[in-house]
Design a protein around this motif. Sequence first.
Motif, short mmCIF file in Angstrom:
data_model
loop_
_atom_site.label_atom_id
_atom_site.label_comp_id
_atom_site.label_asym_id
_atom_site.label_seq_id
_atom_site.Cartn_x
_atom_site.Cartn_y
_atom_site.Cartn_z
N TYR A 78 0.82 -1.23 0.00
CA TYR A 78 0.00 0.00 0.00
C TYR A 78 0.85 1.28 0.00
O TYR A 78 0.38 2.37 0.33
N ASN A 92 3.46 2.26 1.71
CA ASN A 92 4.01 2.83 2.94
C ASN A 92 5.54 2.70 2.93
O ASN A 92 6.23 3.41 3.66
N GLN A 138 -2.51 8.04 -3.60
CA GLN A 138 -3.79 8.33 -2.94
C GLN A 138 -4.93 7.63 -3.66
O GLN A 138 -5.80 7.03 -3.03
N ARG A 150 -4.87 3.91 -2.94
CA ARG A 150 -5.30 3.58 -1.58
C ARG A 150 -6.81 3.67 -1.39
O ARG A 150 -7.35 3.01 -0.52
N THR A 151 -7.46 4.51 -2.19
CA THR A 151 -8.92 4.59 -2.06
C THR A 151 -9.60 3.32 -2.59
O THR A 151 -10.78 3.12 -2.37
N ILE A 210 -7.68 -1.99 4.08
CA ILE A 210 -6.53 -2.37 4.91
C ILE A 210 -6.99 -2.61 6.35
O ILE A 210 -7.75 -1.81 6.91
N PHE A 265 -5.62 -3.63 10.28
CA PHE A 265 -4.41 -3.66 11.12
C PHE A 265 -4.65 -4.44 12.40
O PHE A 265 -5.78 -4.52 12.90
N LEU A 298 -15.43 5.70 6.42
CA LEU A 298 -14.29 6.59 6.11
C LEU A 298 -13.86 6.53 4.63
O LEU A 298 -13.72 7.58 3.99
N TRP A 328 -16.39 8.35 2.57
CA TRP A 328 -16.32 9.80 2.83
C TRP A 328 -15.15 10.42 2.07
O TRP A 328 -15.28 11.49 1.46
N ILE A 329 -13.99 9.72 2.10
CA ILE A 329 -12.80 10.22 1.39
C ILE A 329 -13.09 10.32 -0.12
O ILE A 329 -12.67 11.27 -0.77
N ARG A 335 -14.82 -1.37 7.76
CA ARG A 335 -14.24 -0.20 7.07
C ARG A 335 -13.49 -0.64 5.81
O ARG A 335 -13.60 -0.01 4.75
#
Lengths: 224, 269
Positions: A52, A54, A78, A81-82, A86, A88, A105, A108-109, A153
């Motif tokens: 992803y 990072n 970006q 990633r949408t 992911i 954790f 989330l 919303w993004i 999510r």
Amino acid sequence: MPNVITANNLTLGYESDEEIIKNATFSIKKGDFVFITGPSGSGKSTLLKSFYGNLAPRSGSLVVGGLDMVGINKKNLQELRTHLGIVFQDYKLINEWTVEKNVVLPLWISGYSTEVQETQAKRLLHHVKLTGKEHKYPLELSGGEQQRVGVARALSKNPFLILADEPTGNLDEYSSNVIWDLMENACHQLDTTVVVVTHRIPMVFNIPYRHFTIDENGSIYEVH
Amino acid sequence: MKFIKGHISLIFPLIAILLGLEFFIVFDRTTDSFEKGLQAGYSMIVVSKDEMSIDDFKAWDSHIEHVEELEKSKILKRLNMNKDKAKQKKFEVSLPNFYSLKLNDYLTVDELEAVKSNLQKSSNIISIETFQSAYQSKYELFSFIKFSFQTFIVFMTIIGFFLIVKQMEVWNYLHAQRMKVMEIFGASLFLRSKVLINMALIDAIISAILTSWLFYLFKNSWVQGSQMEILKDNIEGVFKFSDIFILLFAAITVVLIAVFLVVINVKEE
């Protein structure tokens, strides 16, 4: 089936540290369910982070969802990633937001309407057996419930790839089973690619899967 | 309570900075007109052998703005020498020329000394009286008040900035986790900082309004009843409606810079 992840002689490492993953070559196809195991510190999470964006590859090539991760620009990262889900081990929920707001989330993004967000939140919370807890805050939930919010999510925008880092590491058996069921269903019913880093593959797993392992030297093998 | 505390901890330092800025603006306006008053009330006297025009004086020093020749008859009148007309006429002819010079700026004592020495280079000029001691005492008092006030303003502004830096650390603690999570899920810089920007903008608006209100009260209550002629004479300069926009612009600039610094310092884990 097209490749979702393709690595060629991929080498990963943190800035000043030695190489953690060395010359890894593998590919993961659409709809694959992949477990990545290995001893502690072998680089499982490091490998997942590179998927992803990072962590940038030190050498070799890595293509995720058709995007070259070597030198990927911020905008493309970006955008990528949408489309990822992911999960954790430490949940990474936003504690000052309600469960419902955490779940939506990614929507919303991406600018989805409030109606779409509400509908999707209701559906997902039903799936993860958290109906009625939409207005609670993460810290009011148990660890298992928080992780179910995390999975909801991850699933909220129907991602093409789910990346999970020790998703059941801190959970009791009931919550672990709920999480595995959700991931199995996402892969089986929605044809979503799922990559899970874990210490232990669950005893009962109902769909075919692939198993990669990383040894102490940072080499990756497919064992199953 | 936590919500109010969160806002007050930004509003308070912002008001400190805005008070400093507004005091600076008001002080600049009022002292400017006071300086002009001092400048208008000041003149030096020059005595020359032959008649001199303004251009003759300007050729020696460019600070000279206006020249007025003092009538010899009036000088004699002051000296009480106008009893005998014939004597007076004779005396008047033998008198040198007297000039009152006005300057184009409120000069420092050193600058005033430089004007004097420039004029002394002229062989036509016999004598120069700068009234330096009266000028110097007024100038020094004025400079001291100006310096004290400016030091206070700078000190207040520095304190305000330190408090804002402290608030930025608090923001970092409160908002970093949310911004990191949002970044992982692909949120743009603007989306990640939206919550912080909204909060900071509200605080900036509140601070600008409160500061404007304080100065409005200062102008309409305190200054009206005070004995400070310098403020009363320039009451319009104490607070102008347009100052609200200056304060608002300054507050928004400060908070946006603070938010930007917080957001770019949040690094993904």
